[in-house]
Design an enzyme around this catalytic site. Sequence first.
Site, mmCIF file in Angstrom:
data_model
loop_
_atom_site.group_PDB
_atom_site.id
_atom_site.type_symbol
_atom_site.label_atom_id
_atom_site.label_comp_id
_atom_site.label_asym_id
_atom_site.label_seq_id
_atom_site.Cartn_x
_atom_site.Cartn_y
_atom_site.Cartn_z
ATOM 1 N N HIS A 1 23.330 -54.405 -60.205
ATOM 2 C CA HIS A 1 24.237 -54.809 -59.119
ATOM 3 C C HIS A 1 24.532 -56.306 -59.147
ATOM 4 O O HIS A 1 25.665 -56.708 -58.905
ATOM 5 C CB HIS A 1 23.625 -54.471 -57.753
ATOM 6 C CG HIS A 1 23.963 -53.091 -57.260
ATOM 7 N ND1 HIS A 1 25.259 -52.659 -57.095
ATOM 8 C CD2 HIS A 1 23.169 -52.063 -56.873
ATOM 9 C CE1 HIS A 1 25.251 -51.409 -56.628
ATOM 10 N NE2 HIS A 1 23.988 -51.015 -56.492
ATOM 11 N N GLY B 1 16.651 -49.376 -52.167
ATOM 12 C CA GLY B 1 16.944 -50.625 -52.858
ATOM 13 C C GLY B 1 18.295 -51.130 -52.378
ATOM 14 O O GLY B 1 19.173 -50.330 -52.044
ATOM 15 N N HIS C 1 18.387 -50.594 -61.593
ATOM 16 C CA HIS C 1 19.618 -50.270 -60.855
ATOM 17 C C HIS C 1 20.063 -51.477 -60.015
ATOM 18 O O HIS C 1 21.241 -51.843 -60.017
ATOM 19 C CB HIS C 1 19.355 -49.049 -59.967
ATOM 20 C CG HIS C 1 20.526 -48.634 -59.116
ATOM 21 N ND1 HIS C 1 21.188 -47.435 -59.281
ATOM 22 C CD2 HIS C 1 21.130 -49.257 -58.070
ATOM 23 C CE1 HIS C 1 22.164 -47.362 -58.370
ATOM 24 N NE2 HIS C 1 22.139 -48.442 -57.625
ATOM 25 N N GLU C 2 19.113 -52.099 -59.309
ATOM 26 C CA GLU C 2 19.456 -53.248 -58.452
ATOM 27 C C GLU C 2 19.833 -54.463 -59.283
ATOM 28 O O GLU C 2 20.744 -55.215 -58.916
ATOM 29 C CB GLU C 2 18.296 -53.595 -57.513
ATOM 30 C CG GLU C 2 17.901 -52.485 -56.550
ATOM 31 C CD GLU C 2 19.056 -51.862 -55.813
ATOM 32 O OE1 GLU C 2 20.036 -52.570 -55.505
ATOM 33 O OE2 GLU C 2 19.005 -50.648 -55.570
ATOM 34 N N CYS D 1 23.895 -44.243 -54.985
ATOM 35 C CA CYS D 1 24.045 -45.647 -54.591
ATOM 36 C C CYS D 1 24.682 -45.703 -53.210
ATOM 37 O O CYS D 1 25.638 -44.972 -52.945
ATOM 38 C CB CYS D 1 24.937 -46.346 -55.621
ATOM 39 S SG CYS D 1 25.190 -48.095 -55.280
ATOM 40 N N LEU D 2 24.156 -46.573 -52.354
ATOM 41 C CA LEU D 2 24.701 -46.700 -50.998
ATOM 42 C C LEU D 2 26.167 -47.114 -51.025
ATOM 43 O O LEU D 2 26.912 -46.826 -50.098
ATOM 44 C CB LEU D 2 23.896 -47.727 -50.189
ATOM 45 C CG LEU D 2 22.436 -47.362 -49.896
ATOM 46 C CD1 LEU D 2 21.743 -48.514 -49.183
ATOM 47 C CD2 LEU D 2 22.335 -46.091 -49.081
ATOM 48 N N GLN E 1 26.027 -55.870 -52.353
ATOM 49 C CA GLN E 1 26.328 -54.672 -51.556
ATOM 50 C C GLN E 1 26.556 -54.994 -50.081
ATOM 51 O O GLN E 1 27.030 -54.143 -49.326
ATOM 52 C CB GLN E 1 25.195 -53.645 -51.678
ATOM 53 C CG GLN E 1 25.097 -53.046 -53.075
ATOM 54 C CD GLN E 1 24.003 -51.995 -53.116
ATOM 55 O OE1 GLN E 1 22.836 -52.324 -53.293
ATOM 56 N NE2 GLN E 1 24.375 -50.731 -52.937
HETATM 57 ZN ZN ZN Z 1 23.326 -49.146 -55.971
#
Ligand code: ZN
Length: 212
Positions: free
Chosen positions: A174, A77, A170-171, A128-129, A82
């Site tokens: 963001h 995701g 989660h996304e 998370c990235l 991000q």
């Molecule tokens: Zn994340």
Amino acid sequence: MIRRPPRSTPLYSSAASDVYKRQITVLLTKKLMIYPIELYGNSVLRERAVEIVKGEVDVKKLSEDMFETMHNADGIGLAAPQIGISKRIFVVDGSMLEDEEMKDFKEVFINPTIESETGDAWEFEEGCLSIPGVRGDVSRKSNIHITYFDEEWNKKTKEYDGMRARVIQHEFDHINGKLFVDYLPSLKRKLLKNKLSEILRGKVDVNYNVKK
Ligand code: ZN
């Protein structure tokens, strides 16, 4: 998100490597772009991203670039903040996972609204990235009802549960400036303090491009 959970099985099947070959071809012919990932501490991750006005952004190109950036980082995701773009769009793709539930889960969500979250809350260890090397159990409700536009600007209303719902939650966080670490209990956050301050200093060990 969401970083793929570690697994003991081989990362890619031969079918998956065919997918990658195709993606490389696509990359070469369509000039896709891999963006650097914004790290924890960058203010864009804390902003409420703005709605996309139809026609203002080439959402097809942006979503293809986001998929490419996400695949390059082994994510499932990715939200626009991000990659430093404070717009309300995120992409998900669980097709690399062996999990049956996630296999056909590849979508673009534009200007989404979570209409309701229902069901029992359940915990799962998220990553998370943008916060590499950090994982923690997050409790989220099991079912969501969401309205959004896809990359063709079709309006959709759907229900998701389980892991699919979690990735979306989660996304969705963001694009509202929220990160999974915000949900962790204070003791756990204290334990992660050193790790988080390393990320703030740009000390990360990842195999994808990051913006420090
Ligand atoms: Zn994340």
